[in-house]
Design an enzyme around this catalytic site. Structure first.
Site, PDB file in Angstrom:
ATOM      1  N   GLY A  57      51.612  46.647  41.749  1.00 18.33           N
ATOM      2  CA  GLY A  57      52.111  47.062  42.972  1.00 18.33           C
ATOM      3  C   GLY A  57      51.325  47.546  43.792  1.00 18.33           C
ATOM      4  O   GLY A  57      51.794  48.024  44.736  1.00 18.33           O
ATOM      5  N   LYS A 160      40.653  38.113  44.013  1.00 17.86           N
ATOM      6  CA  LYS A 160      39.646  39.237  42.986  1.00 17.86           C
ATOM      7  C   LYS A 160      39.393  38.275  42.037  1.00 17.86           C
ATOM      8  O   LYS A 160      40.218  37.785  41.291  1.00 17.86           O
ATOM      9  CB  LYS A 160      40.617  40.440  42.950  1.00 17.86           C
ATOM     10  CG  LYS A 160      39.779  41.331  42.215  1.00 17.86           C
ATOM     11  CD  LYS A 160      40.432  42.571  41.839  1.00 17.86           C
ATOM     12  CE  LYS A 160      40.799  42.294  40.313  1.00 17.86           C
ATOM     13  NZ  LYS A 160      41.478  43.466  39.526  1.00 17.86           N
TER      14      LYS A 160
END
Length: 202
Positions: A57, A160
């Site tokens: 998160g 990513k």
């Protein structure tokens, strides 16, 4: 010093780790996203956001904070197969984005699509080149599937990955996006070799 002790020494001495903790974020990834945001103006986009691979998160925390500071009321939905502690202002879906049920749930929460997708679905590289190629192809396929379903015209996808995979994924994305840029910053340790792909649509 054992391998675990060496990792811990590097970890606690990492300036990005210290900065992230000082800001109240769950991991150093917040610093990386902050740098990317400063470079590309990700959070300045007036749009809803979909985050893939969101646990634990950290990116969700950053998005939530930036949106609150700017007064933006746009929605943010995060998805992961792993559980995630609730983040204020972020709607979390515990599921696999490649499954129809999860896709349907995302659609119900983001019926108008999104202008920004953030992706951290990035399995670690395998020592087997063949297996790694399969994993890379699967990630690229998933990103394209989600982008076609939810990304609005002119929207952006930030993914990513690892340097070893960046060229492969970029070559796939270049056939579907108007621009693809590979970025690697100082917060990526050399032994991690992380890279980021920013793909922008027409």
């Amino acid at each position: 010093m054992g391998r675990t002790s060496e990792w811990y020494a590097r970890h606690v001495g990492d300036s990005f780790v210290r900065t992230s903790k000082a800001w109240g974020y769950r991991a150093r990834a917040a610093c990386k996203l902050k740098r990317l945001d400063a470079k590309y103006g990700l959070m300045s986009r007036q749009c809803d956001v979909l985050e893939l691979g969101s646990s634990p998160g950290v990116w969700s925390q950053y998005i939530s904070y930036e949106r609150r500071v700017s007064g933006m009321a746009w929605r943010t939905v995060s998805v992961d197969t792993r559980a995630m502690v609730r983040v204020r202002g972020v709607s979390f879906i515990h599921g696999d984005i490649t499954e129809a049920e999860t896709m349907a749930e995302v659609s119900s929460r983001l019926p108008s699509g999104v202008g920004l997708i953030l992706s951290d679905i990035c399995p670690h590289p395998s020592c087997e080149r063949y297996l790694d190629s399969i994993a890379t192809a699967k990630v690229a396929e998933t990103l394209l599937m989600v982008s076609r379903r939810f990304l609005l015209d002119g929207g952006a996808l930030l993914h990513k990955t690892f340097v070893i995979r960046a060229e492969h994924i970029a070559s796939v994305m270049e056939r579907h996006f108007s621009s693809v840029e590979v970025y690697r910053d100082a917060s990526s340790r050399s032994f991690n070799s992380e890279a980021y792909l920013l793909c922008v649509g027409d």
